[in-house]
Enzyme design. Structure first.
Site, PDB file in Angstrom:
ATOM      1  N   HIS A 140       0.906  -1.172   0.058  1.00 11.24           N
ATOM      2  CA  HIS A 140      -0.059   0.035  -0.012  1.00 11.24           C
ATOM      3  C   HIS A 140       0.932   1.169  -0.033  1.00 11.24           C
ATOM      4  CE1 HIS A 140      -3.491  -2.664   1.327  1.00 11.24           C
ATOM      5  NE2 HIS A 140      -2.684  -3.391   2.155  1.00 11.24           N
ATOM      6  N   SER A 261      14.924  22.050 -15.150  1.00 11.97           N
ATOM      7  CA  SER A 261      13.973  22.791 -15.410  1.00 11.97           C
ATOM      8  C   SER A 261      14.380  24.156 -16.221  1.00 11.97           C
ATOM      9  CB  SER A 261      13.234  23.205 -14.311  1.00 11.97           C
ATOM     10  OG  SER A 261      12.193  24.402 -14.049  1.00 11.97           O
ATOM     11  N   LYS A 267      16.013  21.985  -9.942  1.00 15.95           N
ATOM     12  CA  LYS A 267      15.260  21.048 -10.323  1.00 15.95           C
ATOM     13  C   LYS A 267      16.161  20.085 -11.103  1.00 15.95           C
ATOM     14  CE  LYS A 267      11.112  19.921 -10.458  1.00 15.95           C
ATOM     15  NZ  LYS A 267       9.913  20.482 -10.801  1.00 15.95           N
ATOM     16  N   GLU A 274       9.526   9.157 -16.459  1.00 12.79           N
ATOM     17  CA  GLU A 274       7.899   9.338 -16.797  1.00 12.79           C
ATOM     18  C   GLU A 274       7.481   9.102 -18.103  1.00 12.79           C
ATOM     19  OE1 GLU A 274       7.559  13.673 -14.742  1.00 12.79           O
ATOM     20  OE2 GLU A 274       9.263  13.410 -15.427  1.00 12.79           O
TER      21      GLU A 274
END
Ligand code: ARG
Length: 443
Positions: A140, A261, A267, A274
């Site tokens: 979970h 970024s 970043k 992704e």
């Protein structure tokens, strides 16, 4: 009509397969006396010229000529004249396209096999390096029990190993030649289907001509195997996205597989992970699309089946890309041993060990031990400390039988070392599985 009918815009990707099929067919027609040796030789040389024109980009594809089969044949006619017209004896575009497409898909199954093997090797290297590094195991996405990094990597080896076996199964099952099924009923010419089958690397000719021209199971199996593998890739990609956050810091992805970024200088984004996570969408989309194209089609060939190629091409391109990107990421990434270890003991991850100890040493029934442990966890939670930080007196207050020995099982290292059941997380078990897979890869 031309716009909706033509497939040349995409089926030109099967040019090499189309020419290989035609060469095998022409050689067989000569061997069986259907055409002369001279004509067969002219066809062979002409086809090689066409292939080189396609390879060097000088070939003029024509939409009016509909598809790769007619484009190649028309150009062959320009080059060699009359004998070109004899090539299509005893065959049809229906068995021709089934043959071309099978050859194309077969190459992709081989590419997928190579991609999976490379990815599995990269995972094995990660597992070997950190066979005994502790980390939290989750259910979970809540901390459950400590596991080892090697164990977690080997879970993916099992998953991609099943993908590998699906790819191999699919290849073995699909490797029958449709060539010579002709339009649907076979042909009255004395063709030799075994000869063309073996020239093209098929194990045997497909045994039913109606089935041979209308079967796209091989494409569906390819897409199904791709879809399941994409699910695995997507799950792993998701873990890498989570693990590379500042909150987790389980892994550091290499700069080569991250991006910055444009506005936030701090970043480092896991874009490759992704994108791999997202690829399952289009791959499974292709699987669904072709299932829908094929359902309800009467035997044998229907033009609907021309809609098979773009789906498979797109899925194949993205599957291979995702496999290669994942392999690169896994090879390059660094597992942060200290962050993994620090997180391993959090969230009362050794609570089960405490309960198991009471069962083993104090002979308490497991349900009661579970209850006592729950009380101790609540106590630790109350004091914002971990289980090993509770004193012996605290524990004895809850169950008088508990002794000092309890602390020996509360450490995460002890916890993982004790999980020696077959397939368990103990480093010794993990190393056994690494050795097993190393042997499998050698074979
Ligand atoms: N371009 C067609 C396809 O991809 C080739 C077969 C055409 N056959 C026919 N009978 N019209 O399916």
């Amino acid at each position: 009509m031309e716009a909706i009918n033509a497939s040349i815009g995409y089926d030109q990707r099967m040019a090499a397969q189309d020419i290989a099929g035609s060469r095998a067919h022409a050689a067989m027609l000569a061997a069986t006396g259907v055409i002369t040796d001279n004509d067969a030789e002219a066809i062979r040389e002409g086809l090689l010229t066409v292939l080189s024109e396609i390879d060097n980009g000088t070939f003029q594809f024509s939409t009016a000529l509909e598809d790769i089969h007619m484009n190649v044949e028309a150009r062959l006619k320009d080059i060699i004249g009359e004998p070109a017209g004899r090539l299509h004896t005893g065959r049809s575009r229906n068995d021709q396209v089934a043959t071309d497409f099978k050859l194309w898909v077969r190459d992709q199954l081989d590419a997928a096999e190579a991609g999976l093997l490379a990815l599995i090797k990269a995972l094995l290297a990660q597992a070997e390096a950190g066979a005994d590094w502790v980390m939290p195991g989750f259910t979970h996405l809540q901390v459950a029990q400590p596991v080892t990094w090697g164990h977690h990597m080997m879970a993916y080896v099992e998953m991609f190993g099943r993908d590998l076996s699906r790819v191999r199964d699919a290849r073995a099952r699909m490797n029958e030649s449709p060539l010579g099924a002709a339009a649907l009923a076979g042909t009255s010419f004395p063709i030799d289907r075994d000869m063309t089958a073996s020239a093209l690397g098929f194990d045997r000719p497909a045994a039913n001509s109606l089935d041979a021209v209308s079967d796209r199971d091989f494409a569906l199996e390819f897409l199904s195997a791709a879809s399941i593998c994409a699910v695995h890739l997507s799950r792993f990609a998701e873990e890498l996205v989570i693990w590379s956050t500042a909150q987790f810091r389980f892994v550091t992805l290499s700069d080569r597989f991250s991006t910055g970024s444009s506005i936030m200088p701090q970043k480092k984004n896991p874009d490759a992970a992704e994108l791999i996570r997202a690829k399952v969408g289009r791959i499974f989309g292709a699987n669904t699309a072709l299932m829908m194209v094929m359902k309800g089609l009467p035997l044998a060939y229907s033009k609907d089946m021309q809609e098979d190629k773009e789906q498979v091409f797109d899925a194949a391109d993205n599957w291979m890309l995702a496999l290669a990107a994942m392999e690169g990421m896994v090879k390059d990434m660094t597992a942060n041993r200290d962050s993994l270890a620090a997180a391993a003991g959090s969230g009362f991850s050794t609570a089960t060990d405490l309960a198991d100890w009471m069962v083993r040493v104090l002979k308490v029934p497991f349900r009661d031990a579970h209850h006592v442990t729950g009380t101790l966890v609540a106590m630790a939670e109350d004091r914002s400390c971990d289980l090993p930080d509770l004193s012996l007196e605290d524990m004895q207050g809850v169950h008088a039988g508990i002794t000092d020995d309890i602390f020996s099982v509360l450490g995460v290292e002890n916890s993982v070392n004790s999980r020696m059941s077959y397939g368990g997380t103990a480093p010794a078990q993990v190393r056994q599985q690494i050795a097993r897979w190393t042997e499998i890869l050698k074979a």
